[in-house]
Scaffold this motif. Structure first.
Motif, PDB file in Angstrom:
ATOM      1  N   TYR A 133      -6.967   2.320   6.196  1.00 55.25           N
ATOM      2  CA  TYR A 133      -6.818   1.019   5.529  1.00 55.25           C
ATOM      3  C   TYR A 133      -6.529  -0.064   6.544  1.00 55.25           C
ATOM      4  O   TYR A 133      -5.775   0.171   7.498  1.00 55.25           O
ATOM      5  N   VAL A 146      -4.416  -6.440  15.480  1.00 55.62           N
ATOM      6  CA  VAL A 146      -5.183  -5.676  14.500  1.00 55.62           C
ATOM      7  C   VAL A 146      -4.698  -5.966  13.074  1.00 55.62           C
ATOM      8  O   VAL A 146      -5.416  -5.728  12.112  1.00 55.62           O
ATOM      9  N   PRO A 194       0.799  -1.230   0.000  1.00 57.87           N
ATOM     10  CA  PRO A 194       0.000   0.000   0.000  1.00 57.87           C
ATOM     11  C   PRO A 194       0.834   1.285   0.000  1.00 57.87           C
ATOM     12  O   PRO A 194       0.400   2.296  -0.544  1.00 57.87           O
ATOM     13  N   MET A 201      -7.317   8.553   4.085  1.00 59.20           N
ATOM     14  CA  MET A 201      -7.724   7.161   3.900  1.00 59.20           C
ATOM     15  C   MET A 201      -7.298   6.330   5.091  1.00 59.20           C
ATOM     16  O   MET A 201      -6.206   6.493   5.620  1.00 59.20           O
ATOM     17  N   ASP A 219      -2.422  -5.450   9.647  1.00 62.91           N
ATOM     18  CA  ASP A 219      -1.874  -4.285   8.945  1.00 62.91           C
ATOM     19  C   ASP A 219      -2.889  -3.146   8.929  1.00 62.91           C
ATOM     20  O   ASP A 219      -4.059  -3.352   8.604  1.00 62.91           O
ATOM     21  N   LEU A 220      -2.420  -1.957   9.237  1.00 65.42           N
ATOM     22  CA  LEU A 220      -3.250  -0.756   9.172  1.00 65.42           C
ATOM     23  C   LEU A 220      -2.488   0.286   8.379  1.00 65.42           C
ATOM     24  O   LEU A 220      -1.265   0.337   8.439  1.00 65.42           O
ATOM     25  N   MET A 221      -3.202   1.153   7.655  1.00 68.90           N
ATOM     26  CA  MET A 221      -2.524   2.305   7.068  1.00 68.90           C
ATOM     27  C   MET A 221      -3.397   3.547   7.218  1.00 68.90           C
ATOM     28  O   MET A 221      -4.611   3.490   7.052  1.00 68.90           O
ATOM     29  N   PHE A 222      -2.752   4.657   7.547  1.00 70.39           N
ATOM     30  CA  PHE A 222      -3.400   5.952   7.675  1.00 70.39           C
ATOM     31  C   PHE A 222      -2.787   6.853   6.609  1.00 70.39           C
ATOM     32  O   PHE A 222      -1.570   7.015   6.576  1.00 70.39           O
ATOM     33  N   PHE A 253       2.054   3.145   7.751  1.00 71.55           N
ATOM     34  CA  PHE A 253       1.654   1.741   7.664  1.00 71.55           C
ATOM     35  C   PHE A 253       2.137   1.049   8.928  1.00 71.55           C
ATOM     36  O   PHE A 253       3.315   1.126   9.271  1.00 71.55           O
TER      37      PHE A 253
END
Lengths: 453, 453
Positions: free
Chosen positions: B323, A317, A299, B321, A319-322, A311
């Motif tokens: 994600y 939780v 991403p 965003m 993988d998260l991305m903001f 990321f």
């Protein structure tokens, strides 16, 4: 005038019945782009904020350097002063918003506000990355909020999710594109084949880069932000000068094109990861800022232009991305405003966000870090070259994942991607390669992240 | 045993001095995948949470359907009961976590807890999308938290940033990939050229899709989540049955390949946008769930496999965003835990998140919505066909942005992308096209989003 002492105007017990709102008056230190945008947002959203939180927030005083300068921010001239400390110490000011930047005098002003039991909102990454330890401890001791969503990644909600949504989540690694200028430059180089100098000039024309771009392109800005992220994620103080830094000036459009052919984008990223356990039981962390090859399917690879993204790989939780705007007056003011509402509500409720009082982190030296690497060597184009080059990798235990030759004759280059290796072994290999008469130049040495190999 | 009544065990005024933690006991309704993961996370993170918040959270009672079933969640057998309401009504239970799903009996249980002044955490999108209005009002009237981060986009922090970081931010539009199953199917079709049926079968084998995949592939699941997002973003109730829904079963691998050549990915998305002002001054909203062409340069286009992402266009903050993992026991439990810590701290502080009491939203009918469209028509391959087809677009004022012919003879197709047009005009055009003897089939009609044209 109403002072909003915690016990004088509490949130009504039954929010269904209209009750007079609690009033909170802020002192604004600095009224430039962000401060002006904040004043406008506060005005536009006053009624919504009051309806949702029961708190009325107003700007009580504003400290500026030049009182004569005209400002179209809808605030009366009587609110302005050049005496910054008098705003902090004004008994009618409940919350201090520090937007003057830099370490001095911001440090004294923030410390004094906390000492007086006043919550502080700041977007000052330089201050926190150097003096965070003392300021977090002061906020903790005073039991008041010190909030700094705007200090990292501008308008992107990051600190609040880390602090609240992910409380206690063991985080394996954070990788972030946290400098918009370098991401803009690398995007232009990638999408238009522009050279570094052309892309930098374009960024300067658009106001994305300063006339002296050192703070951005050499990674100083990103290092300060990475130190703050590491501190919050791992609950232990990391300072900006403990962050390993490499700039992007050595990256060429050709490196970017070769990387793309191999399935990677080149991005300037911060990597913050848990490297082990420290001797005292706390985490040992690794924090670094450098260009890196990121797989095109990751991403982060599709974060374009001046956007930022963080990321995060969490234990539960996943993988998260903001993603969002990392700079600019309005996005930054939006982050300040979110903090301000939080601090105002907390103040009225006599509570605080409680960052905690942190010990110093154990930071692993860069020589001991593990990474895969992309290497580009200019070589003499003759039989037996590959064997002699490969021998050097073998000597230091650096294992090769892929190799290809680019060009012929004088322009011949060997492109290697290694398996995950220790930094010191890679540096030893590079030193040995530079000694070889058949290697005329070690052109690029860029880490590869995001596909563990 | 300690009950954590708000005034009996407050947060110590000086958090620097160790003080006995406030204790909060939760009643867990349901102990399946998410409940079990929550119990494990609570156990693992108890000391961190207590150190950071001063609150000790423990599971007081657990309601399950089958008490005999063995559960490896580290909870004593004496905590379990089949009498769900008795857990809600137990005076020693401070907070209720509802994980049984479905509308009944969840609705009565949640309502009863709120009536008793107990905060509720739920991940139940079906319940909120149908009965949200009454439950939000009940929480508001009682002045207690009703938190539901897990109901939309699983582990991704979304509700908290919307509610807190972006308080008062005017949002132009939200576009979300909020169903992991359909995103997985479309990713396989795109990356492997798999047919819809093959990709669905693969998703079913991996457990990403149910044996009866209707709820996912026809958009029911996404519609419930979209209704909740719309309600929180626009502060007015939207119910699941007000969301316009189109499924993905009609999309072919060929459509995806053609779209890619034109610079688009096909994604199943939810679009939630402000369409205008309602007669009462509140927002008029448009909420729909359908496959769409998204430009390959848009951040949503690179959201792969079963990941979710929510893209938001804000007035001040700009594009954001979020994600991450939209489903799964651990990510969902992580979201529940974040809410739980929030509710526990609020309870001890005698405050609440105050969602607000919402009016019903004005929802714009789908016929009046504006969008660009991708259309694929099977046509007879003879001179003059394009003119006759184009004439129909002109009759209804639908303007064509690009056209290309694919294939020859019996396989000939015309691919159109329109400029932004009113849905009703596009439907009228399609009806007229179907009447033409030279059009043998209107194969695909897919909206184009994310590059305003």
């Amino acid at each position: 005038m109403t002072t909003a002492a915690p016990d004088s105007t509490p949130i009504p017990a039954d929010p269904g019945s209209p009750a007079p709102a609690a009033r909170v008056r802020i002192g604004l230190l600095g009224c430039g782009t962000v401060g002006g945008a904040l004043a406008r947002l506060l005005e536009e959203r006053r009624s919504t904020i009051e309806a949702r939180t029961g708190v009325e927030i107003s700007i009580g005083r504003v400290a500026v350097r030049d009182i004569a300068k005209s400002r179209d921010v809808g605030l009366g001239a009587e609110l302005f002063t050049t005496d910054t400390m008098s705003v902090v110490e004004d008994p009618e000011i409940d919350i201090v918003v520090e937007l003057i930047g830099g370490v001095d005098p911001a440090r004294d002003l923030v410390a004094r506000a906390l000492e007086l039991g006043k919550p502080v909102i700041t977007g000052n990454k330089a201050l926190l990355a150097v003096h965070g330890a003392g300021l977090y401890a002061a906020a903790d001791a005073a039991g008041v909020d010190l909030l700094f969503e705007a200090a990292v990644a501008g308008g992107i909600p990051l600190m609040r999710p880390l602090r609240e949504s992910l409380v206690g989540e063991p985080v394996t690694r954070v990788m972030g594109i946290i400098n918009g200028t370098t991401n803009y430059i690398l995007t232009r180089m990638s999408e238009e084949g522009a050279s570094y100098d052309e892309a930098l000039a374009e960024a300067q024309e658009l106001g994305y880069a300063e006339e002296d771009p050192t703070a951005d392109v050499e990674g100083h800005d990103a290092a300060a932000k990475a130190a703050i992220i590491a501190t919050i994620v791992y609950g232990a103080i990391v300072q900006a000068d403990e962050v390993h830094r490499e700039g992007i000036a050595g990256i060429t459009a050709d490196d970017i094109a070769v990387a793309a052919r191999l399935g990677y984008a080149i991005k300037a990223i911060a990597v913050i990861e848990k490297a082990g356990e420290g001797a005292d039981g706390g985490p040992e962390v690794a924090v670094r800022v450098h260009p890196a090859l990121v797989p095109l399917t990751h991403p982060l690879a599709s974060v374009r232009d001046s956007f930022n993204a963080i990321f995060l790989e969490g234990d539960a939780v996943g993988d998260l991305m903001f993603y969002g705007r990392g700079a600019g007056g309005e996005p930054t003011a939006s982050a300040i405003l979110g903090d301000l509402v939080d601090a105002a509500v907390n103040r009225v409720n006599a509570s605080s966000a409680r960052i905690g009082s942190f010990a110093r982190a154990v930071v692993r030296p860069v020589a001991d870090l593990l990474s895969a690497y992309y290497l580009s060597l200019a070589v003499v184009d003759q039989p037996g070259v590959l064997a002699r080059v490969a021998e050097q990798f073998g000597r230091f235990g650096v294992s090769i994942r892929s190799m290809e030759q680019q060009g012929l004759g004088d322009g011949a280059r060997l492109i290697f991607i290694t398996h995950t290796s220790r930094e010191s072994a890679v540096q030893d290999t590079l030193a040995a390669l530079r000694e070889l008469d058949i290697v005329s130049d070690v052109h690029a040495v860029v880490r590869v992240v995001g596909d563990e190999i």
